[in-house]
Design a protein around this motif. Sequence first.
Motif, PDB file in Angstrom:
ATOM      1  N   ALA B 233       0.837  -1.206   0.000  1.00 45.26           N
ATOM      2  CA  ALA B 233       0.000   0.000   0.000  1.00 45.26           C
ATOM      3  C   ALA B 233       0.868   1.250   0.000  1.00 45.26           C
ATOM      4  O   ALA B 233       2.049   1.207   0.328  1.00 45.26           O
ATOM      5  CB  ALA B 233      -0.902   0.021   1.227  1.00 45.26           C
ATOM      6  N   TYR B 234       0.259   2.353  -0.417  1.00 46.70           N
ATOM      7  CA  TYR B 234       0.850   3.673  -0.248  1.00 46.70           C
ATOM      8  C   TYR B 234       0.244   4.271   1.020  1.00 46.70           C
ATOM      9  O   TYR B 234      -0.987   4.349   1.126  1.00 46.70           O
ATOM     10  CB  TYR B 234       0.539   4.569  -1.441  1.00 46.70           C
ATOM     11  CG  TYR B 234       1.215   4.129  -2.720  1.00 46.70           C
ATOM     12  CD1 TYR B 234       2.517   4.533  -3.007  1.00 46.70           C
ATOM     13  CD2 TYR B 234       0.565   3.317  -3.627  1.00 46.70           C
ATOM     14  CE1 TYR B 234       3.133   4.139  -4.175  1.00 46.70           C
ATOM     15  CE2 TYR B 234       1.172   2.909  -4.801  1.00 46.70           C
ATOM     16  CZ  TYR B 234       2.460   3.329  -5.069  1.00 46.70           C
ATOM     17  OH  TYR B 234       3.079   2.935  -6.229  1.00 46.70           O
ATOM     18  N   ASP B 237       0.227   8.300   7.682  1.00 45.99           N
ATOM     19  CA  ASP B 237       0.139   8.010   9.113  1.00 45.99           C
ATOM     20  C   ASP B 237      -0.327   6.585   9.425  1.00 45.99           C
ATOM     21  O   ASP B 237      -0.093   6.095  10.522  1.00 45.99           O
ATOM     22  CB  ASP B 237      -0.804   9.010   9.786  1.00 45.99           C
ATOM     23  CG  ASP B 237      -0.162  10.372   9.895  1.00 45.99           C
ATOM     24  OD1 ASP B 237       1.070  10.448   9.742  1.00 45.99           O
ATOM     25  OD2 ASP B 237      -0.879  11.357  10.122  1.00 45.99           O
ATOM     26  N   GLU B 238      -0.955   5.916   8.446  1.00 47.46           N
ATOM     27  CA  GLU B 238      -1.393   4.544   8.682  1.00 47.46           C
ATOM     28  C   GLU B 238      -0.204   3.634   8.969  1.00 47.46           C
ATOM     29  O   GLU B 238      -0.364   2.537   9.488  1.00 47.46           O
ATOM     30  CB  GLU B 238      -2.144   3.997   7.459  1.00 47.46           C
ATOM     31  CG  GLU B 238      -3.411   4.741   7.097  1.00 47.46           C
ATOM     32  CD  GLU B 238      -3.161   5.824   6.066  1.00 47.46           C
ATOM     33  OE1 GLU B 238      -2.114   6.502   6.155  1.00 47.46           O
ATOM     34  OE2 GLU B 238      -3.995   5.997   5.165  1.00 47.46           O
ATOM     35  N   ASP B 241       0.348   1.991  12.618  1.00 46.00           N
ATOM     36  CA  ASP B 241      -0.374   0.752  12.916  1.00 46.00           C
ATOM     37  C   ASP B 241       0.220  -0.424  12.174  1.00 46.00           C
ATOM     38  O   ASP B 241       0.399  -1.495  12.719  1.00 46.00           O
ATOM     39  CB  ASP B 241      -1.843   0.901  12.478  1.00 46.00           C
ATOM     40  CG  ASP B 241      -2.715   1.307  13.640  1.00 46.00           C
ATOM     41  OD1 ASP B 241      -2.136   1.762  14.653  1.00 46.00           O
ATOM     42  OD2 ASP B 241      -3.945   1.181  13.523  1.00 46.00           O
ATOM     43  N   LYS B 242       0.525  -0.196  10.893  1.00 49.80           N
ATOM     44  CA  LYS B 242       0.929  -1.312  10.053  1.00 49.80           C
ATOM     45  C   LYS B 242       2.310  -1.839  10.436  1.00 49.80           C
ATOM     46  O   LYS B 242       2.534  -3.040  10.450  1.00 49.80           O
ATOM     47  CB  LYS B 242       0.888  -0.901   8.582  1.00 49.80           C
ATOM     48  CG  LYS B 242      -0.546  -0.683   8.076  1.00 49.80           C
ATOM     49  CD  LYS B 242      -0.594  -0.550   6.570  1.00 49.80           C
ATOM     50  CE  LYS B 242      -1.934  -0.034   6.080  1.00 49.80           C
ATOM     51  NZ  LYS B 242      -2.940  -1.079   5.922  1.00 49.80           N
TER      52      LYS B 242
END
Lengths: 271, 410
Positions: B233-234, B237-238, B241-242
């Motif tokens: 994914a691009y 701020d996520e 979590d990832k």
Amino acid sequence: MKFKHAALPYMVWSAVFVLVPLGLVAVFAFTTQDGAFTIDNIARVSGYTPVFMRSVWLAILATAICLVIGYPLAYLMSRMSGVRQRTMVMLIMLPMWINFLLRTYAWMTLLENNGVINSLLRLLGLGPVRMINTQGAVVLGMVYNYLPFMILPLYSIMTKIDDRIIEAAQDLGANPFQVFSRVIFPLSVPGISTGVTMVFVPAISTFIISRMLGGGSNMLIGDLIDAQFLGNAYNPNLGAAISMVLMVFILLVMSIFNQFDDSEEREGMLI
Amino acid sequence: MKKLFSAVLALALALPLLLVPAWGEEMDYSGMDLGYYTRYKGQGRSISVYNWGEYISDGSDGSLDVNRAFEELTGIKVVYSTFDTNESLYAKLKTGGSSYDLIIPSDYMIARMIGEEMLLPLDLGNIPNFEDSVGERYKNPSFDPGNRYSVPYTWGTVGLIYNTTMVDENDLIDSWSCLWDPVYAGNMLMFSNSKDAFGIAFKMLGYPINAESKEQLDRATELLKEQKPLLQAYVMDEIFDKMTGGEAALAPYYAGDAITMMEDNPDLAFVVPEEGSNIFTDAMCIPKEARNKELAEMYINFMLEPEVGLANIEYIGYSTPNDRVYQLLDDEVKNDPVRYPDQELLDRCEYFVNLEPELAAYMDEKWTELLSADERYSQMLMPLVMLGCVIATISLNTARAVRKNRQQPN
């Protein structure tokens, strides 16, 4: 006549906060950054055809799924007893009390490769299924967030369908399919039209769902407009042009839909 | 009687506020030039500061409340508000209607604002701490030669954050090319902002980090297109979590945030690739609309005080450009290669500067192309669809009118 003045606050409000901004969008769309007239911005929008087509396609998909899920539910709800109806409406409204962003974030945690659903699948010995960062996840996010907007208008129209009309149709020898296709469906068309509008319009212009659930590579029009204002090349003129085209497109789709609505309704009345 | 009762009640409610100070740590003002700081005391003046969110020591968890200490010392009230991206700061200043006395944008945005004459030149004579505090290597940056408009606040680098349990032990993660390694297909994340993503591609290609021509952007776009199928994914701020959740093995991100992630998940490690990288600085500037330039300069000077700078850097977790603050840090932090990489590596890092508008627009265009490159449509499709909609509306309307006419005689 006196009551006309009661609408005045809203008239002022909509003039200042709806009409003026709309005019500004049009002005921006047809000017360069220096303020000179141009149609270049509008012409450039066609360069973003893939983004447009993807947004339209995903929004249609989400609307169709919402309709398929929402229609039977709304009908069954409308035939329930009063207490049950209120409970169901409450249950449908409940997720809407939680912030939109938070709900979408929660889906991210559910769908991830190490997320809740895949952990459960792994326990059952079923390999991890790739769910996040797909177009399917984006559609799921749209359906989940906008489903109440489909169910509620359908439900409010269907509660108005009198049981006696259905019974009359049955008495006159209509089979269940005929009851549905010639009585219930025509009477519910205004609800369908409202529901479709209420789901399709936000779905086509959504911008955060694709970033969070689509892995950022399923760019939608909303993301594109966002990028024009908060991206590298600050270009409000192009952003306004894209918004304008989107607005015109939505208007056209809505007007087509309203035609169906009206004529079908009249047929329904004639029967 | 009633009035007396409510007065007593109000006092009782206010009492805890009076007794317990809201800030954790007492400020020690000795060693500061009190004459300089108290010049405006008692005049009831105030300054308006616009900073990143969570980007100043605010008195939580027993830290120093910097703004409160400044108010205490100088008698100048601080009106403090926050923004979340450079672009939103820019959009806010550009649309006007607000007046800030001090802003803290990043390097490339400072260059852009200088270019568009949105900043006031600083009078370094009013900022006596500048000379001794700001380290030589942080002075005279490429985005603002001679520090005419900005005084650095924090800095950091971009590097690779990776999960040591998910990468092969023998596989040395030390190059941007790891992000193109098919071994990690589906396990890699990438920046979802064009500037950082293109920066990495430029470094891979051996170009300067700031695009110089459309050809360079084209080459970089090709490279990023090759990378796209390998990515999970691009993200922006996520990523927190990832990465901490073990969702991905490898991703580029900012050093200061990498430290936050490493605190949450000890399996994570961070490296600045050997090709060099982007070094970024957030610096204090005074926008053109400022009404209290001298006060803002005093605020800048105050932020450079060692004790204040230390409180801020401990709170923020980024790296400090202030030599006097650096001396006060623990040895462990001083020698941390994530926060303070060695000079040789830093020499290979570059600042982003402002791109020419034409190149910036081209970059955005290429970025959109990259993110929507899966499907190919003719450019004529959209006008055709619109035309189809118009025809459909008109014909439906006509059909209805015709039908209405037929029904009328009945």
